[in-house]
Every structure is written in structure tokens, then in C-alpha cells.
Design an enzyme around this catalytic site. Structure first.
Site, PDB file in Angstrom:
ATOM      1  N   SER A  54      51.250  55.644  37.718  1.00 29.02           N
ATOM      2  CA  SER A  54      52.708  55.481  37.705  1.00 29.02           C
ATOM      3  C   SER A  54      53.454  56.678  37.136  1.00 29.02           C
ATOM      4  O   SER A  54      54.683  56.739  37.229  1.00 29.02           O
ATOM      5  CB  SER A  54      53.086  54.230  36.909  1.00 29.02           C
ATOM      6  OG  SER A  54      52.800  53.065  37.645  1.00 29.02           O
ATOM      7  N   LYS A  57      55.857  58.389  39.378  1.00 28.27           N
ATOM      8  CA  LYS A  57      57.205  57.863  39.595  1.00 28.27           C
ATOM      9  C   LYS A  57      58.276  58.858  39.141  1.00 28.27           C
ATOM     10  O   LYS A  57      59.433  58.784  39.581  1.00 28.27           O
ATOM     11  CB  LYS A  57      57.393  56.541  38.858  1.00 28.27           C
ATOM     12  CG  LYS A  57      56.661  55.344  39.485  1.00 28.27           C
ATOM     13  CD  LYS A  57      56.915  54.076  38.697  1.00 28.27           C
ATOM     14  CE  LYS A  57      56.393  52.829  39.413  1.00 28.27           C
ATOM     15  NZ  LYS A  57      54.928  52.726  39.422  1.00 28.27           N
ATOM     16  N   SER A 114      58.394  49.953  35.326  1.00 23.13           N
ATOM     17  CA  SER A 114      57.416  50.644  36.177  1.00 23.13           C
ATOM     18  C   SER A 114      57.290  49.937  37.526  1.00 23.13           C
ATOM     19  O   SER A 114      56.204  49.744  38.070  1.00 23.13           O
ATOM     20  CB  SER A 114      56.046  50.727  35.496  1.00 23.13           C
ATOM     21  OG  SER A 114      55.250  51.733  36.090  1.00 23.13           O
ATOM     22  N   LYS A 228      57.139  58.389  30.566  1.00 30.27           N
ATOM     23  CA  LYS A 228      56.538  57.448  31.517  1.00 30.27           C
ATOM     24  C   LYS A 228      55.053  57.268  31.241  1.00 30.27           C
ATOM     25  O   LYS A 228      54.345  58.236  30.992  1.00 30.27           O
ATOM     26  CB  LYS A 228      56.733  57.966  32.952  1.00 30.27           C
ATOM     27  CG  LYS A 228      56.390  56.948  34.019  1.00 30.27           C
ATOM     28  CD  LYS A 228      57.425  55.856  34.079  1.00 30.27           C
ATOM     29  CE  LYS A 228      56.973  54.695  34.956  1.00 30.27           C
ATOM     30  NZ  LYS A 228      55.918  53.874  34.307  1.00 30.27           N
TER      31      LYS A 228
END
Length: 407
Positions: A54, A57, A114, A228
Site C-alpha cells: 500500500s 498509494k 488505506s 503511509k
């Protein structure tokens, strides 16, 4: 004229006691960067393309931030939700086809929850608005092209969410460069990364909390405010983090850890190490003449070299070794020539003529600072050309005589 590579030693040294302790991270790959001084503090397998989970992202968010800046969408623009987006597994916002989430809500969903579904919504809608056919695959291909333009050389995207795929790859270096780019370029959106909870329409209280473990840490003289996390079975546990202490900001990327706990421990330890094992020092100020170099066929025989801004470096706390600074340039410096007309023009104050290369013990890479022309230098007249030709001829005669004596 053959250009010679010359090196002049600048008198810039700092004395200090014990070298900074190296940080041995448990992460399989890592990159640590001080944004304030543009210093790489640590690299470990940093240029190896790995599954980013993730953390990728961040690239989808970059594409959305760019669309906002271009006026293609606003924070209040509503996006439609496809069946594909609704059916995404893993972490989600729990969107359905009846929803019309705004860009702001989707940003919060991607950063805090997320949300894989939020990424697909963004990819499909931006793909439609930008004439790419409305598919996530076309959007991912554009993400890859844009990444290359941003200097992310070890990044390739097959989807917008980081969903496991053999073609979805980023290096930790690329992720760190992207993170620093987002912080520097889009400060108006960056506060979203420090928000700790978000629950779209109260649908997912179990998934409402930001997974970044550093946001909850208190009691230090630094604090984290982004960015993140990521986790898949293949990638392990990863974190793109950023933290600030006074006027310093660090960005770091960790990948391949074994658990959430290990990820939290490594992020906290790296932040402490980066802030407390290094001290920022100003070694010279904007406009200070650091060297003087010869100018070939210039009205002035030499030109001074100055930094365009204050030069700060990170010094390992308690290091006995000296900082070594060198002025490196191709010389003598020549007047610039227009590639179309071939006419010679003047050197202008502020032209980049050399680099100050600073070696600091204990750092991963040397620092390179552009050095600029201190003043204008016009093309020399007839007498300058005659004098330069005579000097050149004399040097050749002396060289020939020296070689003859030596033989």
C-alpha cells in the site's frame, strides 16, 4: 581547447570526538533522508525494486494532487463507484455503487483507511477525465510514465492500490524521493497524512484508525506527521515515515519487516537515530567567495565562485574526523557558446560553474552544492586574445623544452 578537470581544496573544516554510531536496521531494505540538508543518512538495498504494497498509494495520491493543481477536479468533485471498486478486498472504505464520494473523502480514505476501493475509484474516474478510457490499467500505465518523469527509475505500476502483482514494484529510494516530493510540492494537502481517524458514513469503525504507528508516539523532541504504511505477505510490513524536530525534517522508508510491532519499533528507532546522531551545521553562507577560477578569453582573468544559498551539512555527533570540502570544476572556465548561432556570450552572475563536494564521515553519500559565478564576465577584446595566445604558446615551448631535457 582540451578541458582539464581541476580540484581545489576549500578551507572548510570542522573538528569534533567520536563518529556517529551506524544504524543496523532489521528492515530488509531502507532509505533515510534529511530533507533540510538534502542528505542521505542511510541506504540498505535502497535501489532494488520490491513489492511496495500500500505504500505505492502515494503515487496514486500524487496523480490526484496533480489533477487538483491543474483544475481537472476540486476537493468537492464527486466520483462514481464501479462494481470493480466495490469488490476490492483488503483494506477498504466500504464503498458501493450508490455512493458519490468527494475527492477529499477519497484522499482521506486512501491515506487513513488505506482504501483499495478508493484507489480504484480515483484511477477509473481520473482515467475517464483525462481521456485514458476509464480503466485502472491505463491509469497505472500513466502512473509509470509519470514516475519516470519524476526520476523514479525503479518503479512500475500495474494497479493503483498496491494490490499484489508481479509487475507492481518500487525501490525504497523511489518511495523516499516521492514522499519528499509530495511534502515539498503539496503542503496544502500534507496535513491529511497526520489525521488519525476517518470513517466514511460510519461504515467501518474497525478500519477507521490510521495504521502509521509513529503518529501516536509522544514524549520525544521530534514528532511524526506522515505518511503511509504497507503490508502484504510478499512485501512484509513497510512504512514511509516523516518526522520533524525544530527546523529539520526527515523522510524514511522501511520494507520487509516481520510484524506491526517490529515496524513501529524500527520507525521510532530510526527517527531517534537520525535526529540525535547528527547535528546540522552551517559551513558557509550565501554569496561567500569560496574559490577563484581562471576564465579562458574573458575580459576578467578570473571569476569568483559563491554558493547561491547557505550551505548546511549534517555532522555526526561527536565525530573526530574532519569535513573535507573540494571545489570541482572543468577548467579553465570558458564563455558560453550559443548552440544555434555559435556566438560566444558573457558569463552571467549566478551561472553554475562548479560544485562544492563535501565529504562528511559517516554519511552514505558526499554532498554536492552548486557554485555560481560571483559576477558577470564579458568576452575579452583583441589584447586579451593576443596575451592569451602568447601565454599558451609560451606554455607549449616550456613543455617541449622540458620534454627534450628529460629525454
Amino acid at each position: 581547447m582540451r578541458l582539464l578537470r581541476l580540484v581545489a581544496i576549500a578551507c572548510l573544516t570542522l573538528s569534533t570526538a567520536l563518529p556517529a554510531a551506524a544504524f543496523e536496521t532489521r528492515a530488509k531494505a531502507a532509505w533515510v533522508y534529511d530533507m533540510t540538508t538534502k542528505t542521505v543518512l542511510m541506504e540498505k538495498e535502497a535501489d532494488v525494486p520490491l513489492p511496495p504494497a500500500s505504500m505505492s498509494k502515494l503515487m496514486t495520491l500524487n496523480m490526484l494532487f496533480e489533477a487538483l493543481d491543474r483544475g481537472i477536479v476540486s476537493m468537492d468533485t464527486e466520483f462514481s463507484v464501479s462494481t470493480k471498486a466495490k469488490s476490492m478486498g483488503g483494506s477498504t472504505m466500504f464503498l458501493n455503487e450508490m455512493d458519490r464520494p468527494t475527492v477529499r473523502e477519497l484522499m482521506q480514505g486512501m491515506i487513513i483507511n488505506s482504501g483499495n476501493d478508493a484507489c480504484v475509484v480515483v484511477a477509473e474516474n481520473l482515467s475517464t477525465l483525462e481521456g485514458l478510457g476509464g480503466s485502472e490499467e491505463a491509469f497505472a500505465a500513466r502512473m509509470t510514465r509519470r514516475a519516470k518523469e519524476l526520476g523514479l527509475t525503479q518503479s512500475n505500476f500495474t494497479n493503483s492500490s498496491g494490490w499484489p502483482d508481479p509487475g507492481q514494484r518500487m525501490s525504497m529510494h523511489d518511495l523516499g524521493v516521492l514522499a519528499a516530493h509530495l511534502i515539498a510540492t503539496y503542503p496544502q494537502y500534507y496535513p491529511l497524512f497526520s489525521e488519525t481517524t476517518y470513517d466514511y458514513k460510519n461504515r467501518s469503525p474497525a478500519n477507521a484508525n490510521n495504521r502509521n504507528p509513529l503518529l501516536a508516539i509522544k514524549g520525544y523532541d521530534w514528532h511524526a506527521d506522515g505518511m503511509k504504511t504497507g503490508h502484504t505477505q510478499e512485501a512484509g510490513f513497510g512504512l514511509v515515515g516523516s518526522a520533524v524536530m525544530e527546523d529539520r525534517r526527515i523522510v524514511f522508508v522501511l520494507s520487509g519487516m516481520n510484524s506491526e510491532r517490529e515496524r513501529a519499533q524500527e520507525g521510532e528507532a530510526i527517527s531517534n537515530w537520525a535526529f540525535h546522531q547528527f547535528t546540522a551545521k552551517t559551513i558557509t553562507t550565501k554569496g561567500t567567495r569560496l574559490a577563484e577560477v581562471p576564465v579562458w578569453l574573458g575580459a576578467d582573468a578570473t571569476v569568483g565562485l559563491v554558493p547561491g544559498e547557505d550551505v548546511k551539512v549534517l555532522v555526526p555527533t561527536g565525530s573526530q574526523d574532519q569535513i573535507r570540502a573540494e571545489v570541482v570544476y572543468d577548467g579553465p572556465v570558458t564563455l558560453p557558446r550559443d548552440p544555434d548561432t555559435q556566438k560566444v556570450g558573457p558569463i552571467r552572475a549566478g551561472d553554475h560553474l562548479a560544485d562544492l563536494v563535501i565529504q562528511v564521515p559517516g554519511l552514505a553519500q558526499p554532498e554536492k552544492v552548486p557554485l555560481l559565478a560571483e559576477h558577470d564576465v564579458a568576452e575579452g577584446g583583441f589584447l586579451v586574445r593576443v596575451r592569451t595566445a602568447a601565454q599558451h604558446l609560451m606554455q607549449r615551448v616550456i613543455s617541449s623544452a622540458t620534454q627534450a631535457v628529460g629525454s
